[in-house]
Design an enzyme around this catalytic site. Structure first.
Site, short mmCIF file in Angstrom:
data_model
loop_
_atom_site.label_atom_id
_atom_site.label_comp_id
_atom_site.label_asym_id
_atom_site.label_seq_id
_atom_site.Cartn_x
_atom_site.Cartn_y
_atom_site.Cartn_z
CD GLU A 40 -33.74 -14.40 24.52
OE1 GLU A 40 -32.62 -14.10 24.89
OE2 GLU A 40 -34.54 -13.55 24.08
CD GLU A 87 -36.87 -8.19 27.51
OE1 GLU A 87 -37.80 -8.25 26.70
OE2 GLU A 87 -35.75 -8.69 27.31
CG ASP A 89 -34.94 -15.21 28.51
OD1 ASP A 89 -35.45 -16.34 28.46
OD2 ASP A 89 -34.60 -14.58 27.49
C1 BGC Z 1 -32.66 -11.92 27.60
C2 BGC Z 1 -32.25 -11.30 28.88
C3 BGC Z 1 -30.82 -11.66 29.07
C4 BGC Z 1 -30.11 -10.89 27.99
C5 BGC Z 1 -28.65 -10.81 28.07
C6 BGC Z 1 -31.92 -11.25 26.52
O1 BGC Z 1 -32.25 -11.67 25.27
O2 BGC Z 1 -34.02 -11.91 27.41
O3 BGC Z 1 -33.09 -11.38 29.91
O4 BGC Z 1 -30.30 -11.53 30.31
O5 BGC Z 1 -30.54 -11.29 26.72
O6 BGC Z 1 -28.36 -9.55 27.98
#
Ligand code: BGC
Length: 924
Positions: A505, A777, A499
């Site tokens: 993360e 994001e 992500d």
């Molecule tokens: C991530 C997103 C992911 C989401 C789920 C986040 O913390 O960074 O990109 O899809 O969580 O809703």
């Protein structure tokens, strides 16, 4: 996922008033009677050129064709394989020969010869015939080498140090051994893997340019091992091998915890030396190895960086002469298995670029900050001189705050910090080992005078994927958007599709990968990358069919089955099939698709899937003070039903491709019911949806959820909605990828362009105008006044909204695959100028070769140059170029039979070659 013929026709009609009066077409590639030149390139086995380490399931042959003539199709091929290079030429002792096979298949031809042995090199050649009576010479000799095909080929033992099992963050573990090679060496291979991430060296030299091996997979079921050619590293006589293992994904910090896969680093390594006399020898990890945790890497972690004390470097520890009597004997670990060991389908992570800082900033707070000019992922390499015990501390950030100070709040708890303690020799050069950072800015602390903009460089790391796409236009903002999309991909395709690459993360969120897949596959060759990841997705799928939110899955509680996220299990394989034409992948993933469908069906009542936890249209537009109710909230169960419908349609399409008739019938019946449940629950009689949002309209139109008769009206509601926001999008992760596609398909190309060119928030160009160098994001990660969004969820390198790249390649560039011709065996080129652009160029390297579409508008005329690779055909559609078109070409004979007209649009069915078109364009 791909424009149907119907959709293309819709687009064509859209342009029917833009008259094209004069058309000229010239084909360059067949001028005069040239000597025929037919050659092969990109000759691959197992998707790689001369690979080491393939397993038997992956022995498939592919090649691309080059010719100086047009309309070239392959008419036959012949392959021969031997385990002795000499016997290829003599055509004797072959282990497989196909003879002349009459077919145009030039990709994924499966090896069907004698059974293969482990660790063996096989040599092969191919030649082809074309449809014009030409034949290539036999190709240069190619080879592949098998890996360890059976579990029993592993003689090595898993070893551990017994020194690093506290479960806490700690130093890297160093393993070593001295061994003897008695005779002259012909070849040597290292087969190795680890619990953790490792770097192997022999006689003091690192044996590979890969980083973070063995990569991140669903470790319990699939742990990759590497095969390295170490022939040049081993010498006759005494040799030393040293392997350093860091915590990595295995036991390092991931989100809120650590030790998700185990509490201690472990190593498995086996060297096979083959001597010139034909004998061979194995050097294995066993209890003769020694270990230490007293080396310079005191701490290394993906989120938190690395602490390296150069005073603790152990000179020559990985050479034969090192005295390791003070090191601890390792423990062998018989409980660790071999059954989960697999070879990788994916390219490894490598150094891909070097970036020098553009300036050194001293902030208002007095911070000394290096600006590298580009948000990226990797690390900083630096050279310093100083006193023993001096230290340098580097911190990494993506952005500066509105006052120009260093900003790290959005990293959450990831400290992204490198601490280097000098040993005090003349010049010391350092880069981290088992950590990576997401950054554009680097703050230098500690002895600040040691680091400046001359002695530092950023090393960009990502999975070593070949760039396949190029896209550029006359508009610099759009070009910057494309650059941001590509940098988002580079930063987040580091072994798994993450992500984001900076905060605590960095996991393989399924939804994000699904949303971005098409764009990713135009930009780069992501075939191996996703073959690997989809195997992990399948391995980690829960027994009830739910697909986890993140892959590889490591969370301790079961979390999955969210609409739009779990659908990565259907959407990605299907789109992959269109782009790469590889049916084996569909076969591989179909059972997983079916399980996912069963999950949704089991959670539905009366064909409505309205249960469970969903992320919905994640990060949709929502104004801060929403007095007027402008937040674009789409009902989560409405979304879920559309994705259920789409996944069912994909399962039907896949079952058709695989010839599974019963499934086609069963799923088709189910699909009808699920669609009508949607209409009953969520749609008014005039085609308005229960959630009056762009995402609701886009999903129901893109996935063909609504009855045909209703669609045009629903598309009008979508446009109304966009206008009510002053021509702005309001979509989140799930609606964004399809928004412009739907507008184009239903005749609103102009609105699609308006959204693309929109510069104010929310839009794709707003971050560009704010100086972004990657995709954010959130649409408003930084507000116009320079303040930040909520730091808990505010990454500046999140590729999801970069999914617009797919539309840019397909509509501005006009390169589209055609259903029924996977892999671009046949494709369309149908560029759609608009948005004030005066030129655009799109290129895509496909499994057959390069497609190119490049247009410009000058003095009311359009100039279009295209390239169609050999062994493919293309439909070139010039919207409404109809009756007044004048066609001329230099080689009439070649073109005579190629041009067809359909309805009132000029449509050419063209074979391979380079073509130039010129026609009048009245719409400017
Ligand atoms: C991530 C997103 C992911 C989401 C789920 C986040 O913390 O960074 O990109 O899809 O969580 O809703």
């Amino acid at each position: 996922m791909f424009g149907s013929k119907k959709a293309n026709t819709d687009k064509i009609h859209l342009f029917s008033r833009r008259m094209i009066l004069l058309l000229t077409i010239i084909t360059f590639s067949s001028i005069g009677a040239q000597a025929q030149k037919l050659t092969l390139y990109d000759i691959k086995c197992g998707e790689r050129v001369n690979p080491l380490g393939l397993d038997s399931s992956n022995i498939r042959f592919s090649w691309k064709i080059k010719s100086n003539r047009s309309n070239v199709l392959q008419s036959a091929y012949e392959i021969r394989v031997s385990n002795h290079i000499g016997s290829l030429k003599s055509n004797k002792d072959l282990i497989w020969k196909t003879g002349k096979v009459n077919t145009d298949q030039s990709i994924y031809i499966k090896y069907q010869g004698k059974e293969l042995s482990s660790s063996t090199k096989y040599f092969w050649q191919v030649r082809i015939w074309d449809n014009q009576g030409n034949i290539t010479p036999w190709s240069e000799v190619q080879y592949w080498e098998t890996g360890l095909l059976k579990e029993t080929d592993w003689n090595a033992n898993w070893i551990k140090s017994g020194l690093s099992n506290s479960g806490k963050s700690g130093p890297a573990v160093m393993f070593r051994k001295t061994f003897k090679a008695n005779k002259t060496i012909k070849s040597a291979r290292l087969y190795s893997t680890a619990h953790g991430v490792y770097e192997a060296s022999i006689n003091g030299e690192r044996v590979s340019d890969e980083y973070f091996a063995p990569g991140w997979t669903s470790y319990k079921k699939r742990l990759q091992y590497q095969v390295y050619d170490v022939t040049d590293y081993i010498k006759k006589g005494n040799n030393g091998i040293g392997i350093m293992v860091g915590e990595g994904w295995h036991r390092g910090n991931l989100s809120t915890g650590r030790n998700f896969y185990g509490r201690e680093e472990a190593l498995l390594a086996q060297i096979k030396i083959v001597y010139t006399d034909g004998s061979s020898e194995l050097i294995n990890t066993d209890n003769s190895w020694k270990a230490s945790i007293d080396g310079p890497i005191r701490m290394s972690d993906f989120y938190n960086g690395e602490t390296y004390d150069a005073r603790k470097e152990i000179n020559a520890w990985n050479t034969a002469d090192f005295d390791d009597s003070m090191w601890k004997s390792v423990l062998t670990e018989p409980s660790l298995k071999y059954s989960n060991l697999v070879l990788s389908d994916a390219p490894p992570v490598r150094e891909k670029a070097i970036i020098k800082p553009i300036k050194l900033i001293v902030s208002k707070k007095g911070e000394k900050i290096l600006d590298f000019g580009q948000n990226m992922v990797g690390w900083v390499k630096f050279t310093v001189t100083g006193k023993k015990g001096d230290s340098v501390i580097l911190r990494h950030a993506e952005v500066l705050d509105k006052d120009g100070n260093f900003y790290t709040e959005n990293l959450r708890t990831a400290s992204q910090q490198i601490i280097y303690v000098l040993k005090g020799t003349a010049e010391e050069t350092f880069q981290p080992h088992f950590s990576f950072q997401g950054f554009r800015y680097v703050k230098v602390e500690g002895n600040k005078s040691l680091i400046n903009d001359y002695n530092t460089e950023a090393v960009v790391l990502y999975s070593d994927m070949e760039a396949t796409g190029k896209f550029e236009t006359s508009n610099p903002l759009i070009n910057q958007l494309q650059s941001n999309i590509q940098w988002g991909q580079k930063g987040n395709f580091l072994d798994v599709p993450t992500d984001c690459p900076q905060r605590n993360e960095r996991y393989g969120w399924t939804g994000d990968a699904q949303v971005f897949f098409n764009t990713a596959a135009y930009n780069m060759d992501v075939k191996g990358f996703f073959t690997k990841w989809l195997k992990d997705l399948k391995s980690d799928q829960f027994s009830d069919g739910a697909i986890p939110h993140v892959v590889p899955y490591f969370w301790r509680s079961k979390q999955g089955g969210a609409a739009g996220w779990a659908d990565a299990g259907t959407i990605i394989p299907w789109n992959y099939y269109h782009i790469y034409g590889d049916k084996q992948l569909l076969e591989q993933q179909y059972p997983s698709m079916k399980q996912w469908i069963s999950f949704m069906t089991s959670k539905s009542k009366n064909y409505l899937w309205n249960t469970g936890e969903h992320f919905g249209d994640w990060l949709f537009y929502a104004p801060k003070d929403d007095l007027q109710g402008k937040s674009a909230i789409t009902d989560k169960y409405l979304i879920a039903q559309t994705f259920y419908i789409n996944s069912l349609q994909i399962a039907i399409n896949t079952a058709k491709e695989l010839g599974i008739k019963e499934d086609v019938e069963d799923y088709s019946k189910l699909l009808e019911k699920v669609k009508s449940a949607f209409v009953n629950e969520y749609v008014t009689s005039s085609g308005r949806l229960m959630s009056n949002t762009q995402t609701a309209y886009v999903l129901s139109l893109y996935f063909d959820v609504l009855p045909e008769a209703m669609r045009a009206q629903t598309a009008k509601y979508l446009v109304e909605n966009i206008k009510s926001y002053g021509n702005h999008l309001t979509t989140g992760f799930l609606g964004t990828p399809y928004l412009c596609h739907v507008l184009s398909r239903f005749g609103y190309e102009d609105i699609a362009y308006t959204l693309l060119m929109q510069e104010s928030f929310p839009s794709w160009l707003y971050p560009v105008k704010m100086g972004a160098t990657t995709i954010w994001e959130r649409w408003d990660g930084i507000s116009p006044d320079g303040t930040f969004q909520n730091p808990d969820m505010n990454s500046f390198n999140h590729y999801a909204y970069g999914a617009i790249g797919d539309w840019m390649y397909k509509n501005i560039g006009g390169i589209n695959s055609i259903n029924g011709f996977p892999g671009f065996k046949k494709f369309s080129i149908s560029p759609r100028p608009g948005g004030g652009l005066t030129s655009a160029k799109a290129e895509l390297e496909t499994v057959y070769g390069k497609i190119s579409s490049s247009w410009s508008i000058k003095k009311g005329k359009i100039f279009l140059d295209i390239i169609i690779p050999p062994n493919t055909n293309a439909e070139v559609i010039l919207p409404n170029s109809r009756s007044e078109a004048i066609i001329s070409n230099l080689v009439k004979n070649d073109l005579k039979n190629l041009i067809s007209r359909e309805n009132e649009d000029q449509k050419f069915n063209l074979g391979s070659g380079n073509y130039h078109f010129e026609y009048k364009w009245n719409n400017i």
